[in-house]
Write a protein that holds these residues in place. Structure first.
Motif, short mmCIF file in Angstrom:
data_model
loop_
_atom_site.label_atom_id
_atom_site.label_comp_id
_atom_site.label_asym_id
_atom_site.label_seq_id
_atom_site.Cartn_x
_atom_site.Cartn_y
_atom_site.Cartn_z
N LEU A 158 5.00 13.16 -2.09
CA LEU A 158 3.93 12.22 -2.38
C LEU A 158 4.28 10.81 -1.94
O LEU A 158 3.40 10.04 -1.53
N ALA A 159 5.55 10.45 -2.03
CA ALA A 159 5.98 9.08 -1.70
C ALA A 159 5.90 8.84 -0.20
O ALA A 159 6.00 9.76 0.61
N ASP A 160 5.72 7.58 0.16
CA ASP A 160 5.67 7.21 1.57
C ASP A 160 7.05 7.09 2.18
O ASP A 160 7.23 7.27 3.38
N LEU A 161 8.04 6.76 1.34
CA LEU A 161 9.39 6.53 1.84
C LEU A 161 10.38 6.90 0.75
O LEU A 161 10.18 6.57 -0.42
N VAL A 162 11.44 7.61 1.13
CA VAL A 162 12.53 7.95 0.19
C VAL A 162 13.81 7.38 0.76
O VAL A 162 14.18 7.65 1.91
N LEU A 181 0.51 6.47 -9.12
CA LEU A 181 1.14 5.32 -8.48
C LEU A 181 0.72 5.20 -7.02
O LEU A 181 0.45 4.09 -6.53
N VAL A 182 0.67 6.33 -6.33
CA VAL A 182 0.28 6.32 -4.92
C VAL A 182 -1.15 5.82 -4.75
O VAL A 182 -1.44 4.97 -3.89
N GLY A 222 0.79 -1.22 0.00
CA GLY A 222 0.00 0.00 0.00
C GLY A 222 0.82 1.27 0.00
O GLY A 222 0.28 2.34 0.26
N THR A 223 2.13 1.16 -0.31
CA THR A 223 3.00 2.33 -0.26
C THR A 223 3.83 2.45 -1.53
O THR A 223 3.99 1.49 -2.29
N VAL A 224 4.35 3.66 -1.76
CA VAL A 224 5.29 3.94 -2.85
C VAL A 224 6.62 4.35 -2.23
O VAL A 224 6.67 5.24 -1.38
N MET A 225 7.68 3.69 -2.65
CA MET A 225 9.01 4.01 -2.17
C MET A 225 9.83 4.58 -3.31
O MET A 225 9.88 3.98 -4.40
#
Length: 226
Positions: free
Chosen positions: A206-210, A167-168, A18-21
């Motif tokens: 926007l991303a959950d994790l970088v 994507l998110v 459920g996340t975008v990295m």
């Protein structure tokens, strides 16, 4: 929901469905290899995985991924008369790797991308189809710039933002993990920050994790040896 722990890589974090990295790092440091290895870990954990490589032809990417899966024990090193060393998977391991991949790994054919300005729409549709039809729980996209169309007009940053937003939403709706490789901006020796990714800085929000992937400098490795 948790996908699988990667404590051996990052000590105390989890890759989550459920996340975008976003995965960034200096060119040539191995972020593409690292991203694809996460994909193989996901397959091993039971999650079908879609791979997109905008820089490698599909057959070359497959051979490259095969060598990673095979590991040192099943790799042949062949040195040419000109002094070049090439690597190939041993014949007895190829069939086993093919069986292991079957129905689990899906590779996007980037020759399908055209010059009609609809490249990102085509890719996004394929991602959604892979999730729905082939139950892909993990998607590896390498990289953002090659996933976009060749129209580098004034609205490029808006297109990137729209692409990542989609994507998110897709990751959240279908509860999948999407890893997007992003090249960094050129810097003058300054300390890295999230805003140093190439393209619109809004995508890091926007991303959950970088994550920034980097190899240790030689002097750092020598220090560790001591």
């Amino acid at each position: 929901s948790t996908l699988f722990p990667y404590t051996t890589l990052f000590r105390s974090s989890y890759l989550r469905l459920g996340t975008v990295m976003l995965l960034t790092g200096e060119r040539g440091n191995g972020k593409s290899t690292f991203a694809s290895q996460i994909g193989t870990f996901a397959i091993r954990a039971g999650y079908n995985t879609m791979f997109y490589s905008g820089e490698l032809l599909d057959w070359y990417f497959r051979e490259w991924l095969d060598r990673q899966v095979a590991g040192d024990r099943y790799i042949n090193a062949n040195r040419s008369n000109l002094g070049y060393t090439t690597y190939s998977v041993k014949d007895d391991a190829v069939e086993k790797i093919n069986d292991w991949y079957a129905g689990k790994a899906f590779l996007y054919d980037n020759s399908m991308l055209g010059d009609d300005g609809e490249d990102e729409e085509s890719l996004l549709k394929t991602i959604e189809d892979a999730i729905k039809q082939y139950n892909c729980g993990v998607v590896i996209l390498d990289n953002l710039m090659t996933a976009m169309s060749d129209d580098f007009g004034a609205d490029l940053y808006r297109q990137q933002t729209k692409f990542v937003k989609t994507l998110v939403k897709m990751a959240q709706f279908y509860q999948v993990l999407i890893i997007l490789v992003v090249h960094p901006r050129k810097r003058n020796g300054l300390e890295f920050s999230n805003d140093d990714v190439s393209g619109s800085s809004n995508i890091t929000n926007l991303a959950d994790l970088v994550i920034r992937y980097t190899r240790p400098k030689k002097e750092d490795a020598d220090a560790d040896d001591r």
